[in-house]
Design a protein around this motif. Structure first.
Motif, PDB file in Angstrom:
ATOM      1  N   ALA A 264       0.847  -1.187   0.000  1.00  8.84           N
ATOM      2  CA  ALA A 264       0.000   0.000   0.000  1.00  8.84           C
ATOM      3  C   ALA A 264       0.887   1.243   0.000  1.00  8.84           C
ATOM      4  N   PRO A 265       0.451   2.295  -0.688  1.00  8.37           N
ATOM      5  CA  PRO A 265       1.232   3.528  -0.674  1.00  8.37           C
ATOM      6  C   PRO A 265       1.517   4.040   0.741  1.00  8.37           C
ATOM      7  N   SER A 266       0.585   3.853   1.655  1.00  7.39           N
ATOM      8  CA  SER A 266       0.818   4.313   3.031  1.00  7.39           C
ATOM      9  C   SER A 266       1.954   3.536   3.693  1.00  7.39           C
ATOM     10  N   THR A 267       2.066   2.252   3.399  1.00  8.01           N
ATOM     11  CA  THR A 267       3.159   1.439   3.944  1.00  8.01           C
ATOM     12  C   THR A 267       4.493   1.891   3.365  1.00  8.01           C
ATOM     13  N   VAL A 268       4.511   2.138   2.063  1.00  8.96           N
ATOM     14  CA  VAL A 268       5.729   2.623   1.410  1.00  8.96           C
ATOM     15  C   VAL A 268       6.117   3.979   1.994  1.00  8.96           C
ATOM     16  N   SER A 269       5.132   4.843   2.226  1.00 12.93           N
ATOM     17  CA  SER A 269       5.419   6.155   2.809  1.00 12.93           C
ATOM     18  C   SER A 269       6.041   6.036   4.191  1.00 12.93           C
ATOM     19  N   GLU A 270       5.587   5.073   4.981  1.00  6.97           N
ATOM     20  CA  GLU A 270       6.189   4.860   6.303  1.00  6.97           C
ATOM     21  C   GLU A 270       7.662   4.470   6.171  1.00  6.97           C
ATOM     22  N   HIS A 271       7.953   3.562   5.247  1.00  5.25           N
ATOM     23  CA  HIS A 271       9.344   3.158   5.032  1.00  5.25           C
ATOM     24  C   HIS A 271      10.178   4.339   4.522  1.00  5.25           C
ATOM     25  N   LEU A 272       9.609   5.127   3.625  1.00  6.17           N
ATOM     26  CA  LEU A 272      10.327   6.283   3.088  1.00  6.17           C
ATOM     27  C   LEU A 272      10.574   7.340   4.163  1.00  6.17           C
ATOM     28  N   THR A 273       9.674   7.450   5.120  1.00  2.00           N
ATOM     29  CA  THR A 273       9.869   8.404   6.210  1.00  2.00           C
ATOM     30  C   THR A 273      11.148   8.088   6.977  1.00  2.00           C
ATOM     31  N   GLY A 274      11.355   6.818   7.290  1.00  5.72           N
ATOM     32  CA  GLY A 274      12.586   6.424   7.983  1.00  5.72           C
ATOM     33  C   GLY A 274      13.813   6.678   7.135  1.00  5.72           C
ATOM     34  N   LEU A 275      13.734   6.366   5.852  1.00  8.53           N
ATOM     35  CA  LEU A 275      14.870   6.585   4.956  1.00  8.53           C
ATOM     36  C   LEU A 275      15.168   8.075   4.799  1.00  8.53           C
ATOM     37  N   ARG A 276      14.109   8.875   4.742  1.00  6.50           N
ATOM     38  CA  ARG A 276      14.293  10.327   4.626  1.00  6.50           C
ATOM     39  C   ARG A 276      14.848  10.911   5.932  1.00  6.50           C
ATOM     40  N   ARG A 277      14.340  10.439   7.067  1.00  2.00           N
ATOM     41  CA  ARG A 277      14.793  10.939   8.369  1.00  2.00           C
ATOM     42  C   ARG A 277      16.295  10.707   8.571  1.00  2.00           C
ATOM     43  N   THR A 278      16.810   9.605   8.043  1.00  4.08           N
ATOM     44  CA  THR A 278      18.244   9.310   8.181  1.00  4.08           C
ATOM     45  C   THR A 278      19.070   9.931   7.054  1.00  4.08           C
ATOM     46  N   GLY A 279      18.411  10.627   6.146  1.00  2.79           N
ATOM     47  CA  GLY A 279      19.133  11.327   5.089  1.00  2.79           C
ATOM     48  C   GLY A 279      19.504  10.465   3.900  1.00  2.79           C
ATOM     49  N   LEU A 280      18.937   9.262   3.796  1.00  2.00           N
ATOM     50  CA  LEU A 280      19.283   8.367   2.690  1.00  2.00           C
ATOM     51  C   LEU A 280      18.517   8.672   1.409  1.00  2.00           C
ATOM     52  N   VAL A 281      17.315   9.225   1.545  1.00  2.00           N
ATOM     53  CA  VAL A 281      16.520   9.581   0.368  1.00  2.00           C
ATOM     54  C   VAL A 281      16.007  11.008   0.519  1.00  2.00           C
ATOM     55  N   ARG A 282      15.604  11.559  -0.600  1.00  2.00           N
ATOM     56  CA  ARG A 282      14.964  12.868  -0.619  1.00  2.00           C
ATOM     57  C   ARG A 282      13.688  12.730  -1.430  1.00  2.00           C
ATOM     58  N   GLU A 283      12.758  13.609  -1.192  1.00  2.00           N
ATOM     59  CA  GLU A 283      11.510  13.571  -1.954  1.00  2.00           C
ATOM     60  C   GLU A 283      11.073  14.979  -2.291  1.00  2.00           C
ATOM     61  N   TRP A 284      10.219  15.080  -3.306  1.00  2.00           N
ATOM     62  CA  TRP A 284       9.686  16.350  -3.757  1.00  2.00           C
ATOM     63  C   TRP A 284       8.387  16.060  -4.475  1.00  2.00           C
ATOM     64  N   LYS A 285       7.571  17.072  -4.588  1.00  4.36           N
ATOM     65  CA  LYS A 285       6.280  16.924  -5.256  1.00  4.36           C
ATOM     66  C   LYS A 285       6.387  17.373  -6.705  1.00  4.36           C
ATOM     67  N   VAL A 286       5.723  16.623  -7.561  1.00  5.51           N
ATOM     68  CA  VAL A 286       5.543  16.988  -8.961  1.00  5.51           C
ATOM     69  C   VAL A 286       4.040  16.970  -9.171  1.00  5.51           C
ATOM     70  N   GLY A 287       3.430  18.142  -9.178  1.00  4.31           N
ATOM     71  CA  GLY A 287       1.973  18.198  -9.187  1.00  4.31           C
ATOM     72  C   GLY A 287       1.459  17.601  -7.891  1.00  4.31           C
ATOM     73  N   ARG A 288       0.584  16.607  -8.004  1.00  2.00           N
ATOM     74  CA  ARG A 288       0.083  15.963  -6.787  1.00  2.00           C
ATOM     75  C   ARG A 288       0.823  14.671  -6.471  1.00  2.00           C
ATOM     76  N   TRP A 289       1.879  14.372  -7.204  1.00  2.00           N
ATOM     77  CA  TRP A 289       2.622  13.132  -7.040  1.00  2.00           C
ATOM     78  C   TRP A 289       3.925  13.381  -6.285  1.00  2.00           C
ATOM     79  N   VAL A 290       4.292  12.441  -5.446  1.00  2.00           N
ATOM     80  CA  VAL A 290       5.535  12.552  -4.681  1.00  2.00           C
ATOM     81  C   VAL A 290       6.582  11.663  -5.343  1.00  2.00           C
ATOM     82  N   HIS A 291       7.706  12.252  -5.679  1.00  2.00           N
ATOM     83  CA  HIS A 291       8.821  11.519  -6.267  1.00  2.00           C
ATOM     84  C   HIS A 291       9.921  11.383  -5.235  1.00  2.00           C
ATOM     85  N   VAL A 292      10.682  10.302  -5.337  1.00  2.00           N
ATOM     86  CA  VAL A 292      11.777  10.055  -4.398  1.00  2.00           C
ATOM     87  C   VAL A 292      13.026   9.658  -5.172  1.00  2.00           C
ATOM     88  N   ALA A 293      14.177   9.924  -4.546  1.00  2.00           N
ATOM     89  CA  ALA A 293      15.473   9.559  -5.126  1.00  2.00           C
ATOM     90  C   ALA A 293      16.451   9.399  -3.979  1.00  2.00           C
TER      91      ALA A 293
END
Length: 129
Positions: A45-74
């Motif tokens: 589920a997108p919500s589950t992926v978002s939880e995992h991405l939150t941890g990755l973002r909090r530790t500085g391993l990933v970044r995210e940004w919005k493109v329109g209403r979509w969230v992209h990560v790298a």
């Protein structure tokens, strides 16, 4: 007050100690993705992926940004995390067949699950504020 200078490293290693987060990092190693594409590839589920991405973002391993209403990560370009990520890739070689399958599926999904008009042709993300 946390005076342990090793705490950030410990937190990062704890974040890495989950197979879903390692798969996300491997997907992003091939390039940026929309969160909906990550969710589709992982079958989560997108919500589950978002939880995992939150941890990755909090530790500085990933970044995210919005493109329109979509969230992209790298993957993050931070000098502090790049050496850690570079050391991680050879350690994941034993799962390369599965990870390659994930990457191929992500490429096949490219902008089918999110609004294609929201994905700029330049694919150059803005740094988060």
């Amino acid at each position: 007050m946390n005076s342990d200078p090793l705490r950030p490293l410990v937190d990062t290693l704890k974040t890495l100690a989950h197979p879903v987060r390692l798969r996300i990092l491997a997907l992003l190693h091939a390039g940026e993705l929309c969160v909906c594409e990550v969710a589709e590839v992982l079958g989560l589920a997108p919500s589950t992926v978002s939880e995992h991405l939150t941890g990755l973002r909090r530790t500085g391993l990933v970044r995210e940004w919005k493109v329109g209403r979509w969230v992209h990560v790298a993957l993050a370009d931070a000098a502090a995390t790049t050496p850690l990520l570079e050391a991680l890739w050879p350690l994941m070689a034993g799962a390369e067949a599965d990870l390659a399958r994930d990457r191929a599926q992500a490429l096949a999904l490219r902008c089918e699950t999110c609004d294609p008009s929201a994905c700029p042709p330049s694919r150059t993300p803005k740094e988060p504020a």
